[in-house]
Design an enzyme around this catalytic site. Sequence first.
Site, short mmCIF file in Angstrom:
data_model
loop_
_atom_site.label_atom_id
_atom_site.label_comp_id
_atom_site.label_asym_id
_atom_site.label_seq_id
_atom_site.Cartn_x
_atom_site.Cartn_y
_atom_site.Cartn_z
N GLU A 82 0.83 -1.20 0.00
CA GLU A 82 0.00 0.00 0.00
C GLU A 82 0.87 1.26 0.00
O GLU A 82 1.94 1.29 0.61
CB GLU A 82 -0.89 -0.02 1.24
CG GLU A 82 -1.90 1.11 1.32
CD GLU A 82 -2.81 0.94 2.53
OE1 GLU A 82 -3.05 1.94 3.23
OE2 GLU A 82 -3.27 -0.19 2.79
N ARG A 108 -17.89 -10.35 0.56
CA ARG A 108 -18.22 -8.93 0.42
C ARG A 108 -19.39 -8.66 -0.51
O ARG A 108 -19.81 -7.51 -0.64
CB ARG A 108 -16.98 -8.16 -0.05
CG ARG A 108 -15.86 -8.13 0.97
CD ARG A 108 -16.28 -7.46 2.26
NE ARG A 108 -16.72 -8.41 3.28
CZ ARG A 108 -17.27 -8.08 4.43
NH1 ARG A 108 -17.50 -6.81 4.72
NH2 ARG A 108 -17.63 -9.00 5.29
#
Length: 235
Positions: free
Chosen positions: A98, A198
Amino acid sequence: MAKSNEFISVLDQGYIRLVNVMGSDLTVANAARVSYDKESFELDEKDEKLIRFLAREGHTSPFRHATLQFEVYAPLMVARQWWKYVVGSDHTMDAWNESSRRYVTEEPTFYIPDNDEWRSKPANSKQGSGEPIDYSDGKHFTGALMRYVDDGLAMYEKAIEQGIAPEQARLFLPAYGMYVRWYWTASLQSVAHFVNQRLAHDAQAEIQAYAKAVNALAVEHFPVSIEELTKHAKG
């Protein structure tokens, strides 16, 4: 790995880009058949039948021999939910890198729901959302969030200008709505697990939007496997 530049926009300013793909449905079938010293060179009905059997019976290891790599740009609240499927997963071949505001000082970008996108708290659930709130109330909260973001940005920029280290100046940035960018590399099994979890009805709407995009990108390369591994998420 085969390079890809497939791209789907998500939310107001986010996106998912499929960067690399290793393998295909045939990879899954051949991984299962290696125990019998057999190999196929072109996907046929027998291979598809085998993939359906593997998914139905929970024989998931062959699905770990195919890999997808995504670049994701999403609000931090989405990233932190997503991250649970890396640190808490028992599926092999997951990696996450990230961007960090210790080193990157690009202009911060924030997710701001529109006036009609605010949702009420559900009456009898510990997670998820209820019905949309009244438009006028939504307009109030959108305006308040924009002012809050502007104040945080002003303080962040002032701290940078006065010589504060970026790794500390970022404390002024409103965190959960700030967009972050990362690379996620995962096995086909892990991708399907994420999609299943999800796309569930009680998942947060914002991460559902990203899961739909992941599914759409993955199914182009693994139509049989993804269909079989994610059946219950679509029902």
